[in-house]
Design an enzyme around this catalytic site. Structure first.
Site, mmCIF file in Angstrom:
data_model
loop_
_atom_site.group_PDB
_atom_site.id
_atom_site.type_symbol
_atom_site.label_atom_id
_atom_site.label_comp_id
_atom_site.label_asym_id
_atom_site.label_seq_id
_atom_site.Cartn_x
_atom_site.Cartn_y
_atom_site.Cartn_z
ATOM 1 N NE ARG A 1 -3.636 -2.413 2.241
ATOM 2 C CZ ARG A 1 -4.675 -2.702 3.012
ATOM 3 N NH1 ARG A 1 -5.081 -1.820 3.906
ATOM 4 N NH2 ARG A 1 -5.315 -3.836 2.876
ATOM 5 N NE ARG B 1 -0.891 5.486 10.722
ATOM 6 C CZ ARG B 1 -2.217 5.422 10.803
ATOM 7 N NH1 ARG B 1 -2.888 4.823 9.854
ATOM 8 N NH2 ARG B 1 -2.851 5.963 11.821
ATOM 9 C CD GLU C 1 -9.173 -0.462 10.671
ATOM 10 O OE1 GLU C 1 -9.225 0.791 10.710
ATOM 11 O OE2 GLU C 1 -9.302 -1.126 9.631
ATOM 12 C CB SER D 1 -11.561 -4.333 8.186
ATOM 13 O OG SER D 1 -12.481 -3.308 7.958
#
Length: 427
Positions: free
Chosen positions: A263, A278, A350, A353
């Site tokens: 990503r 991240r 988080e 999901s």
RNA sequence: GCGAGGAUAGCCCAGCCUGGUAAGGCGCAGGAUUGCUAAUCCUGUGCUCUUUGAGCUCGGGGGUUCGAAUCCCCCUCCUCGCGCCA
């Protein structure tokens, strides 16, 4: 993609859903779509009438010529038609192109239980599991822990590949693989079929599985090739049956995929997110289901339960939130996030999901279900949920399982995947 | 990278040379006959639209033509062989 028939017959359902999202721009697009769709059908009708005339004359010519007659009168009449057809076709195609463009950009219809809100602060907690552990020493961030134990080398990774990458070393690299193997085993034991998918996909396939805006923000593109690095194994699993009819007797199809995920967008780095939280690249085990429309809400709960069972076994306190309208994205009709407890930050964050995409994703991919050779076809539902994304799970483990002496205990369920190791060792 | 061969409906496959509007089989659906979980026969079969009808559909796009699966040009993808290669 929404069903155009639903929009024609019940546009207020779509409009209400967009209103809940607070998306005025998309509401305007919807109004344009309704108008253009009607114009398209009128234009198509005119063009078809003209083509019918042309076909009729062509048939006459063929018959006249077959018996050796003179068709010059018909040919003369027929020769005048193509220009007008071409003009109408251009108009029809332009309208249809715009209709399709808007259709691809309108988001899924939300389930009634989705809370209304502008951003993630409006997500609603629906469950809480486990008690955060009390620590009587000063907590280290996961990045500090990893570096002090010599288990990660962020600086050299930056030198070699830039920010957002890292070298995992020794027991931390082992922990990454242990989490993958643990998640895979849990899912395979539940009857899910293991998939190692392609890590790159063509654009045409990618447009089916995700929101087009992702291409600019999220996806890595391979230079001079029509290929994108996958952002999650959900994507190649979803695209697997693109343009196919899945035999209805084979549903539900339950898959567990694993892949490295790539990503571009990783957001800001604070002190507590420095390191693994991240990344441009991380590993993830993902659940995916194709099912009959009437079963999807049942499987949405099943997928969620699967992942919760793993976090419980890992002994990581978490809560589950029902993701609100402003945070849910375009594909899902409903989404649960698991947010695990990060003791150093003193808050939940988080880690997974769980989405029910209903028929939205499958329609984009032109996937149908029915009997092979049969004439009754419907659009199956697709669902996905993280099993374990190792990077964030490792952050949670490092922080929750840290000891006063700076060591980190290995959660019991992972030890069998790490040669029985009880603590992460120093390199 | 080079060469050859391909792409036709849910699947298989014919038609292409010689232009006249997708044949056949499997599967599926309905029916007839029959009555061992069988066989045979008939009809139907994709997509779109404002559906008693019309249009579209032969990998995609363009061209020639009154008319293109068919002829011409460009492109994509797949398979096989050669080369390279973990």
């Amino acid at each position: 993609m929404l069903d155009i028939k639903l929009i024609r017959e019940n546009s207020e359902i779509v409009r209400d859903s967009l209103r809940k999202r607070g998306d005025d721009e998309k509401i305007q697009m919807l109004e344009e779509l309704v108008g253009k769709d009607q114009q398209w059908r009128q234009s198509l009708d005119k063009a078809n009438a003209l083509k019918a005339e042309r076909n009729k004359i062509a048939k006459q010519i063929a018959e006249v010529k077959k018996v050796g007659g003179d068709a010059s009168e018909q040919i003369k009449r027929s020769a005048e038609i193509p220009k007008e057809i071409a003009r109408l076709d251009d108009e029809t195609i332009a309208l249809k192109t715009r209709v399709d463009e808007i259709l691809m950009r309108l988001p899924n219809i939300l389930h009634e239980s989705v809370p209304v809100g502008a951003d993630d602060s409006a997500n609603v907690e629906v469950k809480k599991w486990g008690k955060p552990k009390e620590f009587n020493f000063e907590l280290k961030s996961h990045g500090e822990l990893a570096e002090s134990l010599g288990l990660a080398d962020f600086d050299r990774a930056t030198k070699v590949a830039g920010a957002g990458f890292n070298y995992l070393k020794g027991d931390l690299a082992l922990l990454d693989l242990a989490l993958m193997n643990y998640a895979i085993n849990c899912m395979v034991n539940k009857g899910y079929t293991l998939i190692e998918p392609p890590f790159m996909m063509r654009r045409s396939a990618y447009e089916g599985v995700t929101d087009l805006a992702d291409f600019e923000n999220v996806m890595y593109k391979i230079e001079d090739e029509d290929l994108y690095l996958i952002a999650t194994s959900e994507h190649p699993m979803a695209a697997m049956f693109m343009d196919e009819i899945i035999d209805e007797d084979k549903l539900p199809l339950k898959y567990v995929g694993f892949s490295t995920c790539f990503r571009r967008e990783i957001g800001a780095h604070g002190v507590d997110t420095k390191g693994l939280f991240r990344m441009h690249q991380f590993n993830k085990v993902e659940q995916f289901i194709f099912c009959q429309p009437e079963d999807s809400w049942k499987y949405h709960e099943e997928l969620q339960a699967n992942t919760e069972a793993m976090f419980q076994a890992l002994g990581l306190p978490y809560h589950v939130v029902n993701v609100c309208t402003g945070d849910i994205g375009n594909l899902a009709a409903k989404k649960y996030d698991i947010e695990v407890w990060f003791p150093r930050q003193g808050k939940y964050g988080e880690v997974t999901s769980c989405s029910n995409c209903t028929d939205y994703q499958a329609r984009r991919l032109n996937i149908r279900t029915g009997k092979h050779g049969g004439d009754k076809k419907s659009v199956p539902h697709t669902l996905n949920n993280t099993a374990i994304a190792t990077s964030r799970a490792m952050v949670a483990i490092l922080e929750n399982y840290q000891n006063a002496d700076g060591t980190v205990t290995v959660p019991e369920v992972l030890r069998q995947y790490m040669g029985g190791k009880e603590k992460l060792g120093k390199v």
